[in-house]
Design a protein around this motif. Sequence first.
Motif, PDB file in Angstrom:
ATOM      1  N   GLU A  40      22.291 -10.826  12.719  1.00  0.00           N
ATOM      2  CA  GLU A  40      20.985  -9.950  12.724  1.00  0.00           C
ATOM      3  C   GLU A  40      19.948  -9.998  11.569  1.00  0.00           C
ATOM      4  O   GLU A  40      19.174  -9.538  11.620  1.00  0.00           O
ATOM      5  CB  GLU A  40      21.632  -8.491  12.579  1.00  0.00           C
ATOM      6  N   ASN A  97      24.352  -2.600  17.410  1.00  0.00           N
ATOM      7  CA  ASN A  97      24.284  -3.834  18.216  1.00  0.00           C
ATOM      8  C   ASN A  97      25.485  -3.837  19.135  1.00  0.00           C
ATOM      9  O   ASN A  97      26.638  -4.178  18.926  1.00  0.00           O
ATOM     10  CB  ASN A  97      24.257  -4.987  17.471  1.00  0.00           C
ATOM     11  N   GLY A 147      20.914  -3.284  16.085  1.00  0.00           N
ATOM     12  CA  GLY A 147      21.533  -3.611  14.582  1.00  0.00           C
ATOM     13  C   GLY A 147      20.307  -3.735  13.546  1.00  0.00           C
ATOM     14  O   GLY A 147      19.411  -2.732  13.561  1.00  0.00           O
TER      15      GLY A 147
END
Length: 483
Positions: free
Chosen positions: A420, A414, A346
């Motif tokens: 994130e 991800n 991510g």
Amino acid sequence: MAHFISTSCSLNISSSCTKPQHLLRNQNSVRFSASFSLRTAPFASEKLILHCKGPRGFSTINAKAVSFSQESKTEPASSVPPKGGESADRKKVMVIGGDGYCGWATALHLSNKNYEVAVVDNLVRRLFDHQLGLDSLTPISSIHNRIRRWKSLTGKDIQLYIGDICDFEFLSETFKSFEPDAVVHFGEQRSAPYSMIDRSRAVFTQHNNVIGTLNVLFAIKEFREDCHLVKLGTMGEYGTPNIDIEEGYITITHNGRTDTLPYPKQASSFYHLSKVHDSHNIAFTCKAWGIRATDLNQGVVYGVRTDETAMHDELCNRFDYDGIFGTALNRFCVQAAVGHPLTVYGKGGQTRGYLDIRDTVQCVELAIANPAQRGEFRVFNQFTEQFSVNELAALVTKAGEKLGIEVKTISVPNPRVEAEEHYYNAKHTKLVELGLKPHLLSDSLLDSLLNFAIQHKDRVDTKQIMPSVSWKKIGVKPKTLAA
Ligand code: NAD
Ligand code: USQ
């Protein structure tokens, strides 16, 4: 299944127990040969009984203990005499999970520091590798050879008990036999991705971890009530709250009243949640039974060599780089070594606490040397520095440049459900106050870790690098991951 084996005399085992014995509950089975020989510790009785729990209940193996003088020599006698005082003066430490990454390094470190050490392990971590087609970057010796090599190099004995701590009968016997003053509990399924493969792995993880820990608490209460439990927890129990993370407890004022309460837990995998359940069970038993316990909320560990594991190839620690057991920095070093782009999941703003494995062993030693009081549930945040995944990737890229390696980074969708980009500021002063001298992630350390990965790069299976487990796609169907 319980094996009750220890390492100072030989065991000649012959048995009619040839049915597959279940090593991993509800999962795979392992067949024992009808006759084998191991080095074991002296037992009170000449006869050793191994209980094997199979699909149709218990079967029992009777084994005869053979004294040292009768056994055939497999190792040269040590030329180095044992250091330190008499056995009676030495603190006895049981290292559960002592064949694993943190446990093996810790067992050797404590043995080197003249603690009397016993390793307890059911070797299930090695079985996971077989099941999933994975392997450590480093070749690792069997636990029996590791312990023999340690004895031959240092003259120091490490007792060995092979068995599952979820089997209370086995655990009771190890407690009664070894009589630990401290138990360091590493013996859990520790991979978040493993716990998210499928329903059976999720159930296995929580059963193994929660019941194993519960059994340890009962064993302490029943057999060694003064024994100090040093339990490996994880920083991931806290999640990523938008406020500072304290060490275990937070003082809150609510509607005019103030209390100090356990810090809120927001774990984000079935593995991390198993640690939360453990913490609650430990806290409760400290209150109810007066257990003394230290919960070490450890961050992500990196590195491989400690003073002791570097002494001989046969003492070498495992080093996981695959998408299931490999952790961020270790993985990035291996990826750089084989020219694979660094796999940032991510946006890469995921920030965690990290520490060198040399500090893991130091922290555990400090916790043992400064035990919790009776009834005290102490929580230490065990890490030395915080990094985001992007920061780690940048550091490895820079280290690669110095070695003439071009390192690229890719953003991988991800596979996890996690923030994130987030605030992260976790306290970690209590171990420093006890005397921790951190090994920080300097350029030189990263260089040596990268060089280590380069040295072993021929053993890398690049197919194991990309993540294969999705938090959202976990289902009930048993999944066999293709190698
Ligand atoms: P590991 O998988 O290498 O070692 C765990 C060991 O425990 C293995 O040898 C395994 O066979 C044994 N084990 C598992 N279940 C058992 C059972 N029921 N009975 C007996 N033995 C059993 O893991 P590790 O990386 O050494 O981690 C050790 C501990 O530290 C774990 O509790 C983990 O949650 C914690 N921790 C690890 C890290 C890390 O980065 N490696 C970070 C934070 C916390
Ligand atoms: N990550 C990447 N790319 C990778 C690998 C990981 O971006 O190739 C990211 C993950 O998404 C995560 C972070 O890096 O945000 C850390 O992941 P990790 O796999 O290094 O560590 P984690 O799954 O959290 O688990 C490890 C150990 C576990 C321990 C935990 C400590 O396996 O036993 O409890 O670290 S902590 O992270 O503090 O909870």
